[in-house]
Design an enzyme around this catalytic site. Sequence first.
Site, PDB file in Angstrom:
ATOM      1  N   ALA A 182       0.878  -1.169   0.000  1.00  0.00           N
ATOM      2  CA  ALA A 182       0.000   0.000   0.000  1.00  0.00           C
ATOM      3  C   ALA A 182       0.915   1.218   0.000  1.00  0.00           C
ATOM      4  O   ALA A 182       2.074   1.136   0.432  1.00  0.00           O
ATOM      5  CB  ALA A 182      -0.875  -0.017   1.243  1.00  0.00           C
TER       6      ALA A 182
ATOM      7  N   GLY B 127       0.580  -4.877   1.093  1.00  0.00           N
ATOM      8  CA  GLY B 127      -0.611  -4.972   0.250  1.00  0.00           C
ATOM      9  C   GLY B 127      -0.350  -5.725  -1.047  1.00  0.00           C
ATOM     10  O   GLY B 127      -1.272  -6.307  -1.626  1.00  0.00           O
TER      11      GLY B 127
ATOM     12  N   GLU C 291      -0.627  -9.275  -0.086  1.00  0.00           N
ATOM     13  CA  GLU C 291      -2.058  -9.543   0.137  1.00  0.00           C
ATOM     14  C   GLU C 291      -2.823  -9.639  -1.191  1.00  0.00           C
ATOM     15  O   GLU C 291      -3.758 -10.420  -1.319  1.00  0.00           O
ATOM     16  CB  GLU C 291      -2.656  -8.437   1.006  1.00  0.00           C
TER      17      GLU C 291
ATOM     18  N   GLU D 279       4.255  -4.930   7.612  1.00  0.00           N
ATOM     19  CA  GLU D 279       3.406  -3.925   8.282  1.00  0.00           C
ATOM     20  C   GLU D 279       3.776  -3.662   9.738  1.00  0.00           C
ATOM     21  O   GLU D 279       3.758  -2.516  10.187  1.00  0.00           O
ATOM     22  CB  GLU D 279       1.925  -4.353   8.205  1.00  0.00           C
TER      23      GLU D 279
HETATM   24  N1  COA Z   1       4.610   3.134  -0.749  1.00  0.00           N
HETATM   25  C1  COA Z   1       5.017   4.279  -1.301  1.00  0.00           C
HETATM   26  N2  COA Z   1       6.142   4.393  -2.019  1.00  0.00           N
HETATM   27  C2  COA Z   1       6.881   3.288  -2.172  1.00  0.00           C
HETATM   28  C3  COA Z   1       6.536   2.056  -1.605  1.00  0.00           C
HETATM   29  C4  COA Z   1       5.336   1.993  -0.864  1.00  0.00           C
HETATM   30  N3  COA Z   1       4.890   0.874  -0.315  1.00  0.00           N
HETATM   31  N4  COA Z   1       7.491   1.151  -1.916  1.00  0.00           N
HETATM   32  C5  COA Z   1       8.396   1.798  -2.658  1.00  0.00           C
HETATM   33  N5  COA Z   1       8.054   3.086  -2.800  1.00  0.00           N
HETATM   34  C6  COA Z   1       8.767   4.137  -3.533  1.00  0.00           C
HETATM   35  C7  COA Z   1       9.974   4.637  -2.773  1.00  0.00           C
HETATM   36  O1  COA Z   1       9.602   5.588  -1.789  1.00  0.00           O
HETATM   37  C8  COA Z   1      10.772   5.234  -3.905  1.00  0.00           C
HETATM   38  O2  COA Z   1      10.190   6.481  -4.249  1.00  0.00           O
HETATM   39  P1  COA Z   1      11.147   7.761  -4.473  1.00  0.00           P
HETATM   40  O3  COA Z   1      12.046   7.369  -5.623  1.00  0.00           O
HETATM   41  O4  COA Z   1      10.194   8.855  -4.826  1.00  0.00           O
HETATM   42  O5  COA Z   1      11.883   7.967  -3.204  1.00  0.00           O
HETATM   43  C9  COA Z   1      10.493   4.286  -5.064  1.00  0.00           C
HETATM   44  O6  COA Z   1       9.275   3.608  -4.735  1.00  0.00           O
HETATM   45  C10 COA Z   1      11.561   3.247  -5.260  1.00  0.00           C
HETATM   46  O7  COA Z   1      11.743   2.564  -4.044  1.00  0.00           O
HETATM   47  P2  COA Z   1      13.160   2.434  -3.293  1.00  0.00           P
HETATM   48  O8  COA Z   1      12.901   2.243  -1.830  1.00  0.00           O
HETATM   49  O9  COA Z   1      14.066   3.538  -3.689  1.00  0.00           O
HETATM   50  O10 COA Z   1      13.691   1.073  -3.944  1.00  0.00           O
HETATM   51  P3  COA Z   1      14.705   0.023  -3.303  1.00  0.00           P
HETATM   52  O11 COA Z   1      15.062  -0.906  -4.398  1.00  0.00           O
HETATM   53  O12 COA Z   1      15.799   0.728  -2.574  1.00  0.00           O
HETATM   54  O13 COA Z   1      13.855  -0.771  -2.196  1.00  0.00           O
HETATM   55  C11 COA Z   1      11.896  -1.916  -1.342  1.00  0.00           C
HETATM   56  C12 COA Z   1      12.749  -1.558  -2.585  1.00  0.00           C
HETATM   57  C13 COA Z   1      10.648  -2.617  -1.833  1.00  0.00           C
HETATM   58  C14 COA Z   1      12.690  -2.836  -0.402  1.00  0.00           C
HETATM   59  C15 COA Z   1      11.530  -0.603  -0.592  1.00  0.00           C
HETATM   60  O14 COA Z   1      10.998   0.306  -1.533  1.00  0.00           O
HETATM   61  C16 COA Z   1      10.514  -0.786   0.500  1.00  0.00           C
HETATM   62  O15 COA Z   1      10.844  -1.269   1.568  1.00  0.00           O
HETATM   63  N6  COA Z   1       9.254  -0.376   0.240  1.00  0.00           N
HETATM   64  C17 COA Z   1       8.198  -0.443   1.227  1.00  0.00           C
HETATM   65  C18 COA Z   1       7.697  -1.839   1.406  1.00  0.00           C
HETATM   66  C19 COA Z   1       6.635  -1.887   2.465  1.00  0.00           C
HETATM   67  O16 COA Z   1       6.875  -1.654   3.640  1.00  0.00           O
HETATM   68  N7  COA Z   1       5.415  -2.205   2.029  1.00  0.00           N
HETATM   69  C20 COA Z   1       4.304  -2.370   2.918  1.00  0.00           C
HETATM   70  C21 COA Z   1       3.526  -1.146   3.034  1.00  0.00           C
HETATM   71  S1  COA Z   1       2.122  -1.424   4.073  1.00  0.00           S
END
Ligand code: COA
Length: 258
Positions: free
Chosen positions: A64, A109, A112, A132
């Site tokens: 999400a 999400g 999910e 989460e």
């Molecule tokens: N919501 C909003 N933005 C998200 C996102 C999310 N769940 N997951 C990734 N993004 C965005 C990042 O903020 C980044 O945006 P930016 O370039 O404007 O800063 C872009 O997507 C790329 O992600 P980034 O974190 O730079 O890539 P990465 O390869 O370093 O890491 C992940 C990848 C998936 C490990 C990391 O993005 C992450 O941990 N995301 C969140 C996962 C999460 O907690 N999901 C559950 C949410 S309830």
Amino acid sequence: MSYVGITRDGRVATITIDRQKKLNALNPEVIDELGQAFETLRSDEDIGAVILTGAGEKAFVAGADIGVLATMDPMSGVSVSRQGQEVFRSIETFPRPVIAAVGGYALGGGCELALACHLRVASENARFGLPEVGLGIIPGYGGTVRLARIVGLGRALELTLTGEMITAERAAEIGLANAVVPREQLMEHTLKMASKIASNAPVALSLALESVYQALDSSTAESMRFESSLFGLLASTSDMKEGMQAFIEKRKAEFTGS
Ligand code: COA
């Protein structure tokens, strides 16, 4: 639609979530469009199976949208959760098999969403997880309900409470992924599986899904009775006659969905 596209290949439709700048994270617009895409296909009799995937090489869906979640208050939190639950439920109750093609991160999400699909094919680089609790929330799109049904209580609790990501290989070991393939073969492999499924009798597919999911919420006795009724109902279809006749005549069945 801005974030969700539909393409067709024979009787298989592919729905693609494309918000690559944010790793296909689910904001309310994406979820709304996803709901619309499934709604559009729901009444299309020519669809035998659906593939759901995320655009780009990195993510299926990275969760999400945390930017949206960060601003929620209790009431908007409930409605964010309900919106996702409703759309995901429309996927789970979709009358044809839905296969998630997971080509990267399926987190929160995103995980999910994959759980709401009937089957999951993962690429070798896919990662699944429910992070989460590390954000101070719990899965809110059905993850606390569906994961245990698919992988068992102990494994579901492990993933939910540690918040750790697992590899595609581990996901397959615990039954979370139905298959793992090299990234470049993901769509081809999933399309082959979807086409195989779509070549079966459409009404039988639909009632098989209904019987299996109904059994999750009912007693054994009720579920068995429901199964018998659906089993009997299929004797009214011309596809049953065709399927059996084709077997007897040693030819491929030509189903019409009637
Ligand atoms: N919501 C909003 N933005 C998200 C996102 C999310 N769940 N997951 C990734 N993004 C965005 C990042 O903020 C980044 O945006 P930016 O370039 O404007 O800063 C872009 O997507 C790329 O992600 P980034 O974190 O730079 O890539 P990465 O390869 O370093 O890491 C992940 C990848 C998936 C490990 C990391 O993005 C992450 O941990 N995301 C969140 C996962 C999460 O907690 N999901 C559950 C949410 S309830």
